[in-house]
Design an enzyme around this catalytic site. Structure first.
Site, mmCIF file in Angstrom:
data_model
loop_
_atom_site.group_PDB
_atom_site.id
_atom_site.type_symbol
_atom_site.label_atom_id
_atom_site.label_comp_id
_atom_site.label_asym_id
_atom_site.label_seq_id
_atom_site.Cartn_x
_atom_site.Cartn_y
_atom_site.Cartn_z
ATOM 1 C CB CYS A 5 -1.064 -0.022 1.204
ATOM 2 S SG CYS A 5 0.077 -0.014 2.770
ATOM 3 C CD GLU A 117 -1.443 -3.971 1.517
ATOM 4 O OE1 GLU A 117 -2.149 -2.921 0.709
ATOM 5 O OE2 GLU A 117 -0.276 -4.092 1.220
#
Length: 275
Positions: A5, A117
């Site tokens: 991410c 994430e």
């Protein structure tokens, strides 16, 4: 598919990091505020072994330095490439032109509380709302060491000379870094009784930062180790149960939000909302 991410939390101060990693030298300027929403291009702490600047002693010294997240290769014409260089894949890091030189000469550890994430899978499915196709907002998870210790993400660092500035300008040289990532498949998560959460990190996202345990720190940081195959052998995922993952507020999705509340565990994922 993105490697990860690109967001993590780092709230520990320099003294605490120095104690955890056996740092012998702290840069005078190595003081960053606690940050629970570290994003690419921000300055971050990095632990590395290299000779001290200005010293006649060539022996490497463990240091805590401040680097910019987003590696700029030494040959780059512009630092704008940094936003695309926040991750280096463990499977190809030894052969990619941007990473192969720092892989054998400039390795570091990036201390973190954990990383965020956003779950894929069902969250990727579009939904139809009022006749329009919409994607549900992804649920963020926080991944952190199960024992509460510092997370050490394997990284690379590089130096880039800004040709537009004179040699003695304080910003003439950029010191930048990248996080090495690996496959998340097989990285099992602890599951308390009755927990219906993800069983492995791959249930959240197929990639993860390469987290190194303390018994590999010295070997990874040692600049005398230059054999690519020996170094690649260090890039193994953490053992089962080493990290845990839990849902957190979607507030972390906005980089302008910050504070310890971003890492607070939710009892269950937030109700799906739509863009």
């Amino acid at each position: 598919m993105a490697d990860m991410c690109g967001r993590y939390a780092a709230s520990r101060g320099p003294e605490e990091i120095a104690e955890a990693f056996g740092v012998r030298h702290l840069e005078e300027s190595a003081v960053l505020p606690a940050d629970w929403n570290v994003a690419p291009t921000k300055e971050v702490y990095a632990v590395l072994d290299r000779p001290l600047k200005g010293s006649d002693d060539p022996a490497p010294v463990r240091q805590l330095r401040v680097l910019r997240w987003g590696l700029v290769p030494s040959w780059a014409k512009s630092p704008e490439i940094a936003v695309k260089m926040i991750n280096a894949r463990a499977e190809t890091v030894h052969e990619k032109p941007s990473y192969r030189r720092p892989f054998v000469a400039r390795r570091c550890l990036l201390p973190a509380d954990g990383y965020y994430e956003w779950a894929t899978g069902d969250a990727e499915r579009e939904q139809e709302v009022k006749g329009k196709r919409k994607r549900p907002r992804k649920q963020p998870y926080f991944v952190t060491p199960s024992d509460g210790s510092v997370m050490a993400m394997a990284g690379l660092y590089e130096f880039w000379r800004d040709p537009s500035l004179p040699e003695d300008h304080p910003r003439a040289w950029w010191a930048t870094c990248s996080v090495i990532t690996t496959e998340a498949e097989g990285t099992e998560l602890p599951r308390p009784a009755g927990n219906e959460g993800p069983r492995t990190l791959a249930d959240i996202h197929p990639r993860m930062p390469l987290i190194l345990p303390p018994d590999r720190w010295d070997a990874w940081l040692d600049p005398s180790r230059t054999d690519p195959e020996e170094l690649r052998a260090l890039l193994e995922p953490p053992p089962p149960g080493a990290v845990r993952a839990y849902p957190v507020s979607t507030e972390v999705s906005n980089v302008r939000n910050n504070g310890p509340q971003l890492t607070e565990e939710l009892a269950a994922p937030e109700e799906t909302t739509l863009f």
